[in-house]
Design an enzyme around this catalytic site. Sequence first.
Site, mmCIF file in Angstrom:
data_model
loop_
_atom_site.group_PDB
_atom_site.id
_atom_site.type_symbol
_atom_site.label_atom_id
_atom_site.label_comp_id
_atom_site.label_asym_id
_atom_site.label_seq_id
_atom_site.Cartn_x
_atom_site.Cartn_y
_atom_site.Cartn_z
ATOM 1 N N GLY A 1 0.769 -1.243 0.000
ATOM 2 C CA GLY A 1 0.000 0.000 0.000
ATOM 3 C C GLY A 1 0.796 1.286 0.000
ATOM 4 O O GLY A 1 0.362 2.299 -0.535
ATOM 5 N N GLU A 22 4.182 4.073 5.909
ATOM 6 C CA GLU A 22 2.954 3.276 5.794
ATOM 7 C C GLU A 22 1.925 4.020 4.938
ATOM 8 O O GLU A 22 2.001 5.244 4.790
ATOM 9 C CB GLU A 22 2.363 3.076 7.195
ATOM 10 N N ASP A 23 0.961 3.285 4.422
ATOM 11 C CA ASP A 23 -0.113 3.928 3.672
ATOM 12 C C ASP A 23 -1.153 4.540 4.613
ATOM 13 O O ASP A 23 -1.583 5.670 4.424
ATOM 14 C CB ASP A 23 -0.779 2.942 2.690
ATOM 15 N N ASP A 83 -4.812 2.612 10.821
ATOM 16 C CA ASP A 83 -6.240 2.413 11.053
ATOM 17 C C ASP A 83 -6.410 1.991 12.523
ATOM 18 O O ASP A 83 -6.471 2.847 13.405
ATOM 19 C CB ASP A 83 -6.698 1.351 10.049
ATOM 20 N N LYS A 138 -6.427 7.232 10.155
ATOM 21 C CA LYS A 138 -7.860 7.037 10.413
ATOM 22 C C LYS A 138 -8.026 6.888 11.926
ATOM 23 O O LYS A 138 -8.208 5.799 12.454
ATOM 24 C CB LYS A 138 -8.342 5.767 9.690
ATOM 25 N N PHE A 150 -13.566 3.492 3.784
ATOM 26 C CA PHE A 150 -12.584 2.577 3.224
ATOM 27 C C PHE A 150 -12.080 3.209 1.935
ATOM 28 O O PHE A 150 -12.824 3.363 0.979
ATOM 29 C CB PHE A 150 -13.192 1.195 2.959
ATOM 30 N N VAL A 151 -10.821 3.618 1.946
ATOM 31 C CA VAL A 151 -10.295 4.380 0.819
ATOM 32 C C VAL A 151 -9.447 3.506 -0.106
ATOM 33 O O VAL A 151 -8.888 2.495 0.319
ATOM 34 C CB VAL A 151 -9.465 5.600 1.297
ATOM 35 N N ASP A 190 -5.629 -0.447 -1.961
ATOM 36 C CA ASP A 190 -6.402 -1.337 -2.838
ATOM 37 C C ASP A 190 -7.762 -1.714 -2.269
ATOM 38 O O ASP A 190 -8.031 -1.560 -1.076
ATOM 39 C CB ASP A 190 -5.631 -2.640 -3.064
ATOM 40 N N ARG A 229 -4.922 0.407 -7.000
ATOM 41 C CA ARG A 229 -3.680 0.985 -6.442
ATOM 42 C C ARG A 229 -3.118 2.065 -7.363
ATOM 43 O O ARG A 229 -2.400 2.957 -6.934
ATOM 44 C CB ARG A 229 -2.609 -0.102 -6.267
#
Length: 182
Positions: free
Chosen positions: A46, A101-102, A105, A134, A155-156, A162, A168
């Site tokens: 990600g 990191e992407d 959460d 998030k 949820f992005v 993805d 992606r």
Amino acid sequence: MNNVKLSDIKVLIDEESIQKRIKEIANELNTIYKEEEVCVICVLKGAVMFATDLVRNLTMPLTMEFIRLSSYGSSTVSSGKVNAVEIKLPDLNNKNVIIIEDIVDTGLTAKFLLDFIAANFHTKSTKFVTLLDKKISRKTDIEPDYYCFDIDDKFVVGYGLDYNDLFRNLRFIGYADKSLLG
Ligand code: 5GP
């Protein structure tokens, strides 16, 4: 199963805003580290777009490592368990480490990674940088050192993130209505 089409995805953060914010974060990191060498650890898959754009704005000498973890599988809700799919790292003792990191959460992945680094190395410094934060879903006391954008409970997808391994490649960060997500 993939019932989400590109046309279902709405733009949450556009390309220009992403690139502008990345430059701001990079400038902060450039100011902190100056000429000091850092090892950047990109968490696949990600964070790949974010990491490659961020490092191209960093000016200190740096090395790049890539590791793979997973907590979501094909779901849109965290499994609550982090799997180390692939972690092969060089000696990070006395190194400045930046984990990229992407999204943070629940924070379980970030915690797993920070604990892993702390258990295996005495780094000179360790910082955690994430594209998205998030905060609303947090289940740990982990806070990233830097984040580009704070998002609510969506949820992005896109820009590395993805849904069932798709989307992606989008240049923006988007979301689909929850009713469409399996
Ligand atoms: P955490 O361990 O903090 O719950 O979750 C971290 C990982 O979950 C992220 O690296 C990412 O792979 C996945 N994740 C969390 N939220 C989202 C989201 O909104 N969209 C996508 N595509 N992945 C997410």
